[in-house]
Design a protein around this motif. Structure first.
Motif, mmCIF file in Angstrom:
data_model
loop_
_atom_site.group_PDB
_atom_site.id
_atom_site.type_symbol
_atom_site.label_atom_id
_atom_site.label_comp_id
_atom_site.label_asym_id
_atom_site.label_seq_id
_atom_site.Cartn_x
_atom_site.Cartn_y
_atom_site.Cartn_z
ATOM 1 N N TRP A 35 2.251 -0.570 10.246
ATOM 2 C CA TRP A 35 1.368 -0.751 8.898
ATOM 3 C C TRP A 35 0.054 -1.978 9.062
ATOM 4 O O TRP A 35 -0.606 -1.920 8.456
ATOM 5 C CB TRP A 35 2.176 -1.390 7.882
ATOM 6 C CG TRP A 35 3.041 -2.824 8.438
ATOM 7 C CD1 TRP A 35 3.942 -2.980 9.157
ATOM 8 C CD2 TRP A 35 2.405 -4.046 8.179
ATOM 9 N NE1 TRP A 35 4.435 -4.422 9.515
ATOM 10 C CE2 TRP A 35 3.091 -4.999 8.861
ATOM 11 C CE3 TRP A 35 1.305 -4.590 7.498
ATOM 12 C CZ2 TRP A 35 2.903 -6.493 8.812
ATOM 13 C CZ3 TRP A 35 1.010 -5.870 7.418
ATOM 14 C CH2 TRP A 35 1.895 -6.687 7.994
ATOM 15 N N ASN A 142 -1.121 -2.443 2.219
ATOM 16 C CA ASN A 142 -0.665 -1.467 3.117
ATOM 17 C C ASN A 142 0.709 -1.493 3.456
ATOM 18 O O ASN A 142 1.448 -0.408 3.557
ATOM 19 C CB ASN A 142 -1.467 -1.382 4.416
ATOM 20 C CG ASN A 142 -1.362 0.013 5.505
ATOM 21 O OD1 ASN A 142 -1.418 0.946 4.497
ATOM 22 N ND2 ASN A 142 -1.147 0.019 6.434
ATOM 23 N N LEU A 143 1.401 -2.603 3.686
ATOM 24 C CA LEU A 143 2.640 -2.753 4.094
ATOM 25 C C LEU A 143 3.675 -2.246 2.831
ATOM 26 O O LEU A 143 4.552 -1.505 3.078
ATOM 27 C CB LEU A 143 2.924 -4.056 4.248
ATOM 28 C CG LEU A 143 4.715 -4.495 4.476
ATOM 29 C CD1 LEU A 143 5.323 -3.758 5.583
ATOM 30 C CD2 LEU A 143 4.858 -6.064 4.558
ATOM 31 N N VAL A 146 3.124 1.695 2.862
ATOM 32 C CA VAL A 146 3.897 2.189 4.063
ATOM 33 C C VAL A 146 5.452 2.316 3.908
ATOM 34 O O VAL A 146 6.097 3.097 3.928
ATOM 35 C CB VAL A 146 3.350 1.644 5.352
ATOM 36 C CG1 VAL A 146 4.459 2.218 6.285
ATOM 37 C CG2 VAL A 146 2.120 2.166 5.618
ATOM 38 N N ASP A 152 -0.283 5.412 4.853
ATOM 39 C CA ASP A 152 -0.913 4.328 5.618
ATOM 40 C C ASP A 152 -2.303 4.272 5.167
ATOM 41 O O ASP A 152 -3.121 5.353 5.313
ATOM 42 C CB ASP A 152 -0.567 4.799 6.824
ATOM 43 C CG ASP A 152 -1.372 3.677 8.047
ATOM 44 O OD1 ASP A 152 -1.897 2.824 7.480
ATOM 45 O OD2 ASP A 152 -0.842 3.626 9.068
#
Length: 165
Positions: A35, A142-143, A146, A152
């Motif tokens: 990530w 983004n973490l 994901v 992603d």
């Protein structure tokens, strides 16, 4: 008296994932590469390269490589603390320190990221407080994407990095 308002910032995010999975996403080379980074190399004190699924430890050093950039763009630093369950601290760009803490609340895992010791900068383009806060906001989002089964969101194309300068 020194004005400390511009020397640190704190960001928080909530994640529908267990704390252990999130902690490992931050504290293993393979976890970070899912990530955050293109390549995360961590070295033990005797300079042994850690395996992709091996947890990092205090006093490890790192070299990080970013998607969208060639290998000449990297970050070097040191792990200041990694307690194995809810706290990670490391040196970061410009002599700053990043602390990442994990807790649970109302069935969610909460990540609090604080970056401190940010140097004063007269040139707004080089302002680490602004640039790092923007970067960490993106990577925390983004973490979440994901880890919660989404996409992603990173740019992985070197030929597009001129858009991000």
């Amino acid at each position: 008296m020194e004005d400390t308002r511009w020397k640190k910032f704190k960001l928080c995010g909530d994640y529908n994932a267990d704390m252990r999975s999130l902690y490992l996403a931050w504290t293993t080379p393979g976890g970070l590469e899912k990530w955050f980074l293109r390549k995360a190399d961590f070295y033990t004190v005797p300079q042994r390269l850690r395996a992709n699924d091996e947890q990092i430890a205090k006093e490890d050093t790192y070299v990080w490589y970013w998607h969208g950039h060639h290998n000449n763009v990297f970050e070097k630093g040191r792990i200041l603390e990694a307690n194995g369950h809810d706290l990670l601290r490391f040196t970061f760009t410009g002599g700053t320190t990043v602390s990442v803490s994990f807790s649970t609340r109302n069935g969610l895992t909460i990540i609090e990221l604080e970056q401190t010791d940010i140097p004063q900068e007269s040139d707004p383009e080089k302002n680490l407080l602004v640039q790092c806060q923007i970067g960490w906001t993106f990577y925390l989002a983004n973490l979440k994407s994901v880890i919660e089964g989404g996409k992603d969101l990173r740019n992985k194309r070197v030929d597009l990095n001129t858009c991000f300068k």
